[in-house]
Design a protein around this motif. Sequence first.
Motif, PDB file in Angstrom:
ATOM      1  N   UNK A 263       0.848  -1.196   0.000  1.00 36.79           N
ATOM      2  CA  UNK A 263       0.000   0.000   0.000  1.00 36.79           C
ATOM      3  C   UNK A 263       0.879   1.240   0.000  1.00 36.79           C
ATOM      4  N   UNK A 264       0.286   2.345  -0.471  1.00 35.89           N
ATOM      5  CA  UNK A 264       1.021   3.616  -0.361  1.00 35.89           C
ATOM      6  C   UNK A 264       1.132   4.024   1.099  1.00 35.89           C
ATOM      7  N   UNK A 265       0.072   3.745   1.844  1.00 36.08           N
ATOM      8  CA  UNK A 265       0.043   4.167   3.244  1.00 36.08           C
ATOM      9  C   UNK A 265      -0.613   3.070   4.087  1.00 36.08           C
ATOM     10  N   UNK A 266      -0.169   2.963   5.337  1.00 34.80           N
ATOM     11  CA  UNK A 266      -0.689   1.945   6.256  1.00 34.80           C
ATOM     12  C   UNK A 266      -1.237   2.637   7.508  1.00 34.80           C
ATOM     13  N   UNK A 267      -2.429   2.232   7.931  1.00 32.92           N
ATOM     14  CA  UNK A 267      -3.022   2.779   9.157  1.00 32.92           C
ATOM     15  C   UNK A 267      -3.224   1.628  10.141  1.00 32.92           C
ATOM     16  N   UNK A 268      -2.613   1.742  11.306  1.00 32.27           N
ATOM     17  CA  UNK A 268      -2.749   0.717  12.334  1.00 32.27           C
ATOM     18  C   UNK A 268      -3.889   1.125  13.266  1.00 32.27           C
ATOM     19  N   UNK A 269      -4.936   0.311  13.303  1.00 31.69           N
ATOM     20  CA  UNK A 269      -6.121   0.587  14.128  1.00 31.69           C
ATOM     21  C   UNK A 269      -6.570  -0.676  14.842  1.00 31.69           C
ATOM     22  N   UNK A 270      -5.628  -1.399  15.397  1.00 29.36           N
ATOM     23  CA  UNK A 270      -5.942  -2.683  16.025  1.00 29.36           C
ATOM     24  C   UNK A 270      -6.380  -2.574  17.472  1.00 29.36           C
ATOM     25  N   UNK A 271      -6.405  -1.339  17.997  1.00 29.84           N
ATOM     26  CA  UNK A 271      -6.752  -1.170  19.402  1.00 29.84           C
ATOM     27  C   UNK A 271      -5.519  -1.305  20.283  1.00 29.84           C
ATOM     28  N   UNK A 272      -5.586  -0.667  21.454  1.00 34.96           N
ATOM     29  CA  UNK A 272      -4.470  -0.757  22.397  1.00 34.96           C
ATOM     30  C   UNK A 272      -4.294  -2.238  22.746  1.00 34.96           C
ATOM     31  N   UNK A 273      -3.135  -2.697  22.910  1.00 30.97           N
ATOM     32  CA  UNK A 273      -2.643  -4.083  23.044  1.00 30.97           C
ATOM     33  C   UNK A 273      -2.296  -4.622  21.655  1.00 30.97           C
ATOM     34  N   UNK A 274      -3.267  -4.742  20.720  1.00 32.38           N
ATOM     35  CA  UNK A 274      -2.925  -5.334  19.422  1.00 32.38           C
ATOM     36  C   UNK A 274      -2.116  -4.384  18.543  1.00 32.38           C
ATOM     37  N   UNK A 275      -2.389  -3.066  18.584  1.00 35.66           N
ATOM     38  CA  UNK A 275      -1.601  -2.137  17.755  1.00 35.66           C
ATOM     39  C   UNK A 275      -0.144  -2.080  18.211  1.00 35.66           C
ATOM     40  N   UNK A 276       0.113  -1.796  19.506  1.00 38.39           N
ATOM     41  CA  UNK A 276       1.523  -1.840  19.920  1.00 38.39           C
ATOM     42  C   UNK A 276       2.134  -3.221  19.703  1.00 38.39           C
ATOM     43  N   UNK A 277       1.324  -4.282  19.823  1.00 43.91           N
ATOM     44  CA  UNK A 277       1.824  -5.641  19.588  1.00 43.91           C
ATOM     45  C   UNK A 277       2.344  -5.795  18.172  1.00 43.91           C
ATOM     46  N   UNK A 496       3.173   5.628   7.586  1.00 44.95           N
ATOM     47  CA  UNK A 496       2.539   4.813   8.636  1.00 44.95           C
ATOM     48  C   UNK A 496       1.825   5.711   9.644  1.00 44.95           C
ATOM     49  N   UNK A 497       0.563   5.411   9.898  1.00 54.66           N
ATOM     50  CA  UNK A 497      -0.233   6.151  10.886  1.00 54.66           C
ATOM     51  C   UNK A 497      -0.796   5.193  11.918  1.00 54.66           C
ATOM     52  N   UNK A 498      -1.146   5.738  13.073  1.00 51.06           N
ATOM     53  CA  UNK A 498      -1.890   4.982  14.083  1.00 51.06           C
ATOM     54  C   UNK A 498      -3.180   5.750  14.348  1.00 51.06           C
ATOM     55  N   UNK A 499      -4.320   5.079  14.179  1.00 51.40           N
ATOM     56  CA  UNK A 499      -5.620   5.711  14.410  1.00 51.40           C
ATOM     57  C   UNK A 499      -6.455   4.849  15.345  1.00 51.40           C
ATOM     58  N   UNK A 500      -6.243   4.927  16.602  1.00 52.07           N
ATOM     59  CA  UNK A 500      -7.121   4.227  17.554  1.00 52.07           C
ATOM     60  C   UNK A 500      -6.822   4.712  18.965  1.00 52.07           C
ATOM     61  N   UNK A 501      -7.420   4.063  19.938  1.00 56.08           N
ATOM     62  CA  UNK A 501      -7.265   4.491  21.326  1.00 56.08           C
ATOM     63  C   UNK A 501      -5.862   4.309  21.870  1.00 56.08           C
ATOM     64  N   UNK A 502      -5.006   3.606  21.130  1.00 58.88           N
ATOM     65  CA  UNK A 502      -3.641   3.437  21.630  1.00 58.88           C
ATOM     66  C   UNK A 502      -2.863   4.754  21.587  1.00 58.88           C
ATOM     67  N   UNK A 503      -3.393   5.749  20.868  1.00 58.00           N
ATOM     68  CA  UNK A 503      -2.728   7.055  20.801  1.00 58.00           C
ATOM     69  C   UNK A 503      -2.780   7.817  22.123  1.00 58.00           C
ATOM     70  N   UNK A 504      -3.789   7.549  22.915  1.00 56.96           N
ATOM     71  CA  UNK A 504      -4.053   8.428  24.055  1.00 56.96           C
ATOM     72  C   UNK A 504      -2.920   8.389  25.082  1.00 56.96           C
ATOM     73  N   UNK A 505      -2.390   9.555  25.466  1.00 57.02           N
ATOM     74  CA  UNK A 505      -1.278   9.591  26.418  1.00 57.02           C
ATOM     75  C   UNK A 505      -1.687   9.235  27.841  1.00 57.02           C
ATOM     76  N   UNK A 506      -2.986   9.342  28.123  1.00 55.86           N
ATOM     77  CA  UNK A 506      -3.520   8.971  29.440  1.00 55.86           C
ATOM     78  C   UNK A 506      -4.838   8.263  29.175  1.00 55.86           C
ATOM     79  N   UNK A 507      -5.489   7.802  30.234  1.00 57.11           N
ATOM     80  CA  UNK A 507      -6.857   7.352  30.030  1.00 57.11           C
ATOM     81  C   UNK A 507      -7.717   8.578  29.737  1.00 57.11           C
ATOM     82  N   UNK A 508      -8.959   8.351  29.336  1.00 58.48           N
ATOM     83  CA  UNK A 508      -9.835   9.462  28.951  1.00 58.48           C
ATOM     84  C   UNK A 508     -10.581  10.018  30.170  1.00 58.48           C
ATOM     85  N   UNK A 509     -10.961   9.137  31.090  1.00 57.23           N
ATOM     86  CA  UNK A 509     -11.813   9.573  32.197  1.00 57.23           C
ATOM     87  C   UNK A 509     -13.283   9.494  31.800  1.00 57.23           C
TER      88      UNK A 509
END
Lengths: 539, 172
Positions: A263-277, A496-509
């Motif tokens: 692909x020209x571009x890849x977006x990782x959106x596997x969710x926290x745990x699977x994306x960093x994995x 390469x992009x990451x588009x999911x909750x794994x981006x968040x630097x803290x929890x949301x609250x």
Amino acid sequence: MNTNPIPDPIQAGLASGWNVIDASALDANRQFEVDVAIIGTGAGGGVTAEILSMAGLKILLIEEGPLKSSKDFKMREAQAYPELYQESAARKTKDKAINIMQGRSVGGSTTVNWTSSFRTPEDTLHYWQKNFGLQDYAPQALAPWFDQMERRLHVTPWAAAPNENNDLLRRGAEKLGISTAVIPRNVNGCWNLGYCGMGCPTNAKQSMLVTTIPAALSRGAVLLTRTRAEKLNFKGDRVDSLSCVAISADGLAPSGKTITVRARHYVVSGGAINSPGLLLRSNAPDPHRILGKRTVLHPVVLSAALYDHKVDSFAGAPQSIYSDHFLNTDAIDGPIGYKLEVPPLHPLLISATLSGFGEHHSHLMKRFANLHAIIALLRDGFHEQSVGGTVELRDGGSPVLDYPITDFVWDGIRRALLTMVEIQFAAGAKIVYPVHELADGYTSWSSAKKAIEALPYKPLFTRVVSAHVMGGCTMSDDTKLGVVSSTGRYHGVSNLSVHDGSLFPTSIGANPQLSIYGITCRLASMLAQQLTGKPAPVL
Amino acid sequence: MSKALSRRSFLKVGVVGGLALATAGSIYRLVRDPETPRRFVLDERTRNVLAAVAPVILTGALHPGSDDVQAVIERIEGAIQQLPLKVQKEIQDLFALLTLAPTRRFLAGLPDDWRIAKQEEIAAFLQSWRLHRIGMLQTAYHALHDLVVGPWYADESTWASIGYPGPIKELS
């Protein structure tokens, strides 16, 4: 014979010629060449797929789980958990002290969540601006993106009366002077059944499964199911290809067939745990060793209670009332705060959650219809003693979260149990059961208070669960603090992009789905503009 | 049990316990089946453990000596077969620990085979693992707890007994 009277948009779409490939049935290896490969079909992947396909890009969606739809959603836990959840809804942290609920089917966790839709709280965004250099994440700057997604997904405060499970939280809190409010939900024509967690049988829930993904598929996107993204292959500062494996129809093992994606571009959106994995397996650039770190959970503890009247906590919209009182009593970086909500009670989940065995347990289960429960979601990630856990790889390459619960968090757990029990007695509970292996049933607030203050707080004694995994691919323009930029681009990789909750630097609250929708809507719109050179489409 | 014996057993558990769960599993697989199965299929010995443990965990809900016992074992097997293979292997290791006589005696504290173990002995074993200072045995207790009660109450046949009407018939 199918007597189901509900129209099924997935079956209709498949009949209309959508390009959906169940990789478990492949009899040969396959290659794909597309503009953008999106790994994961949950909140982040779904929103990204719709926007990029509207922009005219050729999209490939990759999902490890199956494609299920309303015709399959029979409101039975024994069927829903293995089919629709990661690890059969029995995913756990490394020490097995925290149970994690995450979705694994087309639509990801949005297919099985309880529909609670909150914008990212302003104090959370201010904390990100101050501590992670995310200047663009001001509440007023994000508001249009939340507006856009709230319109798209029909997010409105629940207009019907709360069910008794939720109303007990409201009434008990009111007696104690604790304010509550109504939860906004992403539903359209909700039947008020109470089975959101097993896949919406009426398609009222505006999950990715029935909104963004059908929209992308109708525009020609390709969907691969039962396909595990195994490794991003790097060449210089680019991702050159993505190696995937097909998974057997039962979801348990590789089938032996492989799928290669260029692909020209890849977006990782596997969710926290699977994306960093995936990024760890791929040896993605990580000069400061922060990939997988700061994974936060909103650790949840609960208290059950018996009433003289029927509560029927399995029936009706699962979550409609909440209280942020204990998020606001201390500073965001002070003693850990917690959000109060209720969970729907269904026989499998509550029987496993209630502690003890034998007569004690069966006696409580016999009064299932009179049971009520409150949950407290702890706002982790805002204090130096609450930095979350670390995603690691097991020998076979599968990710696991090591999340030590610190004394700072245990202090919040103790306070949260006290709060929930006091509210339940105020609401008229006869016996209250804080979920802890050494706790008993208590018939008065004073005896419960004394006991809770004296209980030991350590792993495997208090039942701790999470349905909100966030972080692990921290977003910050400071490369010492985060692996992904404020625009969602992975640092040091050009496509390469990451588009999911794994981006968040803290929890949301707050329940994170709308935070993921709104923030990835902005990131995907910027990406669409960059890849096409034209203004991004509006949902 | 004398204090000295109790202390000695306790020390042994402390030294042996951490390793035993993993090693018993590999020994068991070596002895029982050199072709390590990828999916855990319950064998006769494992069924004997479940037939002894399930009625204790479900006292008051399941009728001992009835068809209930076979029914719950079938449901547990069904639930195990849908877990990730690495979890199936962990469960296999746990049952290896419980079925091999030395580890059953040492770690579960059960002198007799499961088929003749008394209800109160089994309850004492469950309670000791529930509060055990070795985390791995505590997680093993939780695994048994969840594997028995979850599949039991997930089944429609038990719903009337807990006052659960089930989902609306028209859509289920």
